[in-house]
Design a protein around this motif. Structure first.
Motif, PDB file in Angstrom:
ATOM      1  N   UNK A 109      -1.914  82.388 123.394  1.00 47.19           N
ATOM      2  CA  UNK A 109      -1.183  80.966 123.626  1.00 47.19           C
ATOM      3  C   UNK A 109      -0.008  80.780 124.905  1.00 47.19           C
ATOM      4  N   UNK A 110       0.704  81.855 124.468  1.00 54.06           N
ATOM      5  CA  UNK A 110       1.619  81.954 126.170  1.00 54.06           C
ATOM      6  C   UNK A 110       0.612  81.588 127.370  1.00 54.06           C
ATOM      7  N   UNK A 134      -2.407  80.997 127.195  1.00 56.36           N
ATOM      8  CA  UNK A 134      -3.208  79.756 127.487  1.00 56.36           C
ATOM      9  C   UNK A 134      -1.792  78.723 128.627  1.00 56.36           C
ATOM     10  N   UNK A 135      -1.001  78.684 127.884  1.00 62.56           N
ATOM     11  CA  UNK A 135       0.541  77.325 127.694  1.00 62.56           C
ATOM     12  C   UNK A 135       0.768  77.715 129.649  1.00 62.56           C
ATOM     13  N   UNK A 174      -5.553  72.353 138.498  1.00 63.01           N
ATOM     14  CA  UNK A 174      -5.463  73.246 138.828  1.00 63.01           C
ATOM     15  C   UNK A 174      -6.467  73.512 140.852  1.00 63.01           C
ATOM     16  N   UNK A 227      -1.686  76.448 132.012  1.00 57.78           N
ATOM     17  CA  UNK A 227      -2.428  75.085 132.225  1.00 57.78           C
ATOM     18  C   UNK A 227      -0.600  74.599 133.144  1.00 57.78           C
ATOM     19  N   UNK A 260      -1.169  72.643 136.683  1.00 56.62           N
ATOM     20  CA  UNK A 260      -0.437  71.167 136.739  1.00 56.62           C
ATOM     21  C   UNK A 260       0.632  70.702 137.947  1.00 56.62           C
ATOM     22  N   UNK A 277      -8.219  90.198 117.237  1.00 53.29           N
ATOM     23  CA  UNK A 277      -9.780  91.233 116.473  1.00 53.29           C
ATOM     24  C   UNK A 277      -9.734  91.962 116.617  1.00 53.29           C
ATOM     25  N   UNK A 282      -1.609  86.451 118.644  1.00 54.73           N
ATOM     26  CA  UNK A 282      -1.979  85.010 118.754  1.00 54.73           C
ATOM     27  C   UNK A 282      -0.821  84.314 119.571  1.00 54.73           C
ATOM     28  N   UNK A 283       0.541  84.327 119.003  1.00 53.57           N
ATOM     29  CA  UNK A 283       1.521  83.569 120.570  1.00 53.57           C
ATOM     30  C   UNK A 283       1.169  84.191 121.914  1.00 53.57           C
TER      31      UNK A 283
END
Lengths: 488, 136
Positions: free
Chosen positions: B73-74, B76-77, B94, B80, B84, B124, B69-70
């Motif tokens: 999320x890293x 996705x970060x 983007x 993003x 930016x 999963x 999970x981390x």
């Protein structure tokens, strides 16, 4: 930037809450702060749309119609705000909820779900819509398996199998539509769909696409996955998933039929109307059979989807406005009823109506809150549900669809039966285990969660007592794209 | 755990590193040719799944930079953040920036996608492998 906020704020919050693996309290505060920021951004977006009209941005600076477009009109901005409001309420409610064991995974997934839902409302091209719908599926699947038990894995599998079928159908349809028209962007598709040489083949693809979303909305006949899986979720997550997920699919159907593929043959709308009626009836009959509060409410999701589809099938500005108002009402009421079911469980210690009771004497205020939401679901005047149903029925009868309207009325009566079952069994009859002084035997209710339910109930009450501004708003919002059909 | 073939046990780790190298190559190849973060991430997932099935989930977790999970999320970060960067220059989200020698924020975005896919899907897969091991 306002358009990107509803997407980026929950995504960033998800990242932060996932990285705070060891700090339970910090995780909760970051998650709440993210929810507040999302709410503020959604309000800002709504104000901007009301002042300046439709907002749109092309990501990556690629020219339209090839770039990825995000757009907000009055309808989608209001639904994003509702998503943000529901997200905030649910996260507040979930704060210290006993059922929610694995909060390390729960927060990132809930925020991921909020980001994907907002993005579905804002997506202005088919492929983007597909991608965000898939991300939503992944987030919900994660929420299903969080419990970790056999029961959860089974529910997750049912949900996954049916969703995957819908997804393949959707992807295939999107591909074929792109092949036929050469476009994915909604505005470009609207123009391309009017070419006369596509009149034979395009409706077939659109039907495939609609079937995918109807499947995900829980329409007849493939709806049994919904009540078979939803009730394994912990209450706060159930409220968000049950309140929002199927309605997103209905929104997409409304958007596609009303805004993009406006030239759909009338016979398909007729079919959609009958599908709506059958969905309505089968959902409410399924609910009558069950004793678990959450299962009863899950079947009512199916039944309410029927009402929403009915308004779309009527294919008029008034029908679309009715569906939109019903959408607002239903998202709030459904989520609130699930949250109340959670409080009933916290107080009485059981989800099965046969093994609970006496809640009216022990928790009179909770009883009042339940009654308000339940009567609203039934559609008793002057609750929000009444106005929603009134708008839909008036239009159905005005168009001469007496069977559809009559069925909707009858389903209202059967809804009353289900709700009075919860009322009589859960609230009125004495608790089977405690003959006297059951008030003391009941567990105290979590205060924040109680306050959240009261707040949502207040919103439902306002929607019922002062419907005029909201009705005007949805009429304005749907009139922005429905007149196109009137000329055909 | 059921007994496994010695050959398989011995070749698991070399195979993993080969798959990971292929994944990185596909990731970088995506710059100008078919490939990229998503498909590279899928190859990395294949490697991690191989380890999880043959040597167990702990062994697979040890060779992954972060827990699923981390890691996702890293990823996705990073994606993003890469978006930016353009927004800071007043361009839409983007919009990607390029330096003279071919380095760009697109790379960062692709790396983010790579991590996101690697993290999310291994999450999963491990859950499924775990359920398979513990089932009667």
């Amino acid at each position: 930037m306002l358009l990107l906020g509803p997407l980026l704020i929950p995504l960033i919050t998800a990242v932060l809450t996932a990285l705070l693996t060891r700090h339970e309290r910090a995780r909760r505060y970051v998650s709440l702060a993210g929810a507040v920021a999302l709410l503020a951004c959604a309000i800002g977006l709504l104000l901007a749309v009301m002042q300046e009209g439709r907002q749109s941005v092309a990501l990556g600076n690629w020219p339209l119609p090839y770039g990825i477009e995000l757009a907000a009109d009055a309808l989608s901005a209001a639904l994003v705000l509702l998503t943000a409001l529901l997200g905030f309420a649910v996260l507040l409610y979930a704060g210290r909820w006993q059922e929610a064991r694995d909060t390390a995974g729960m927060y990132p997934l809930l925020h991921g779900l909020l980001a994907a839902s907002s993005a579905v409302f804002l997506a202005a091209d088919l492929f983007n819509l597909y991608v965000w719908f898939e991300l939503m599926l992944i987030a919900v699947l994660g929420l299903f398996v969080l419990g970790g038990g056999q029961r959860h894995a089974e529910a997750a599998f049912k949900y996954f199998a049916v969703s995957m079928l819908g997804t393949l159908l959707m992807l295939g349809a999107v591909g074929m539509i792109y092949g036929a028209t050469g476009h994915l962007n909604f505005s470009a598709l609207r123009m391309a769909a009017q070419q006369p040489e596509l009149a034979g083949v395009l409706p077939v693809y659109v039907v495939l696409l609609l079937l995918a979303f109807l499947l995900k909305a829980g329409a007849f006949p493939l709806f049994t996955w919904l009540p078979a899986s939803y009730h394994t979720l912990p209450t706060p997550i159930l409220a968000l998933v049950g309140g929002l997920l199927t309605k997103l699919a209905v929104y997409v159907v409304l958007r596609l039929l009303g805004d993009v593929f406006v030239a759909i043959p009338g016979v398909l709308l007729e079919a959609l109307g009958w599908l709506a009626v059958v969905t309505m009836v089968s959902g409410v009959l399924g609910a009558a059979y069950h004793w678990d509060v959450r299962r009863i409410l899950a079947f009512h999701i199916v039944s309410q989807i029927g009402y929403l589809l009915l308004g779309i099938a009527l294919a008029s500005p008034a029908g679309a406005a009715g569906t939109s108002f019903f959408l607002f009402h239903n998202i709030l009421v459904k989520a609130n009823l699930f949250l109340i079911a959670g409080l009933m469980w916290a107080a009485a210690g059981h989800h099965d109506l046969r093994r609970m009771g006496g809640l009216y004497r022990a928790r009179p205020f909770l009883a009042v809150l339940f009654l308000l939401s339940a009567l609203s679901l039934v559609g008793v005047p002057p609750t929000s549900g009444f106005w929603g149903k009134f708008m839909l029925l008036r239009e159905a009868f005005a168009q001469g669809h007496f069977v559809w309207g009559g069925a909707a009325l009858a389903v209202g009566l059967l809804t009353l039966y289900s709700m009075s079952k919860i009322w009589v069994e859960g609230f009125w009859k004495p608790h089977p285990n405690y003959s006297s002084d059951h008030a003391a035997a009941l567990a105290p209710l979590p205060r924040t969660a109680y306050a959240v339910v009261a707040g949502l109930s207040l919103a439902i009450l306002i929607l019922g007592l002062f419907p005029q501004p909201f009705v005007q708003y949805v009429e304005m919002a749907t009139a922005a794209f429905w007149p196109a059909r009137g000329m055909l | 755990m059921t007994p496994r073939s010695t050959l398989l046990m011995q070749s698991a780790r070399p195979l993993y590193w080969m798959l990971l190298a292929a994944a990185l190559w596909i990731l970088l190849r995506g710059h100008n040719e078919p490939g990229g973060g998503f498909i590279g991430g899928l190859l990395a997932v294949a490697g991690s799944s191989l380890l999880a099935i043959i040597l167990g989930i702990p062994a697979a977790l040890r060779l992954q930079p972060l827990a699923p999970l981390p890691l996702a999320m890293v990823g996705v970060g990073l994606a993003v953040l890469s978006g930016l960067a353009g927004a800071l220059h007043g361009l839409p989200f983007l919009t990607h920036l390029w330096t003279g020698i071919g380095l760009s924020t697109v790379m960062l975005f692709d790396l983010g996608v790579f991590f996101a896919v690697w993290g999310a899907l291994t999450g999963y897969v491990y859950a499924l492998v775990d359920a398979g091991e513990t089932a009667p």
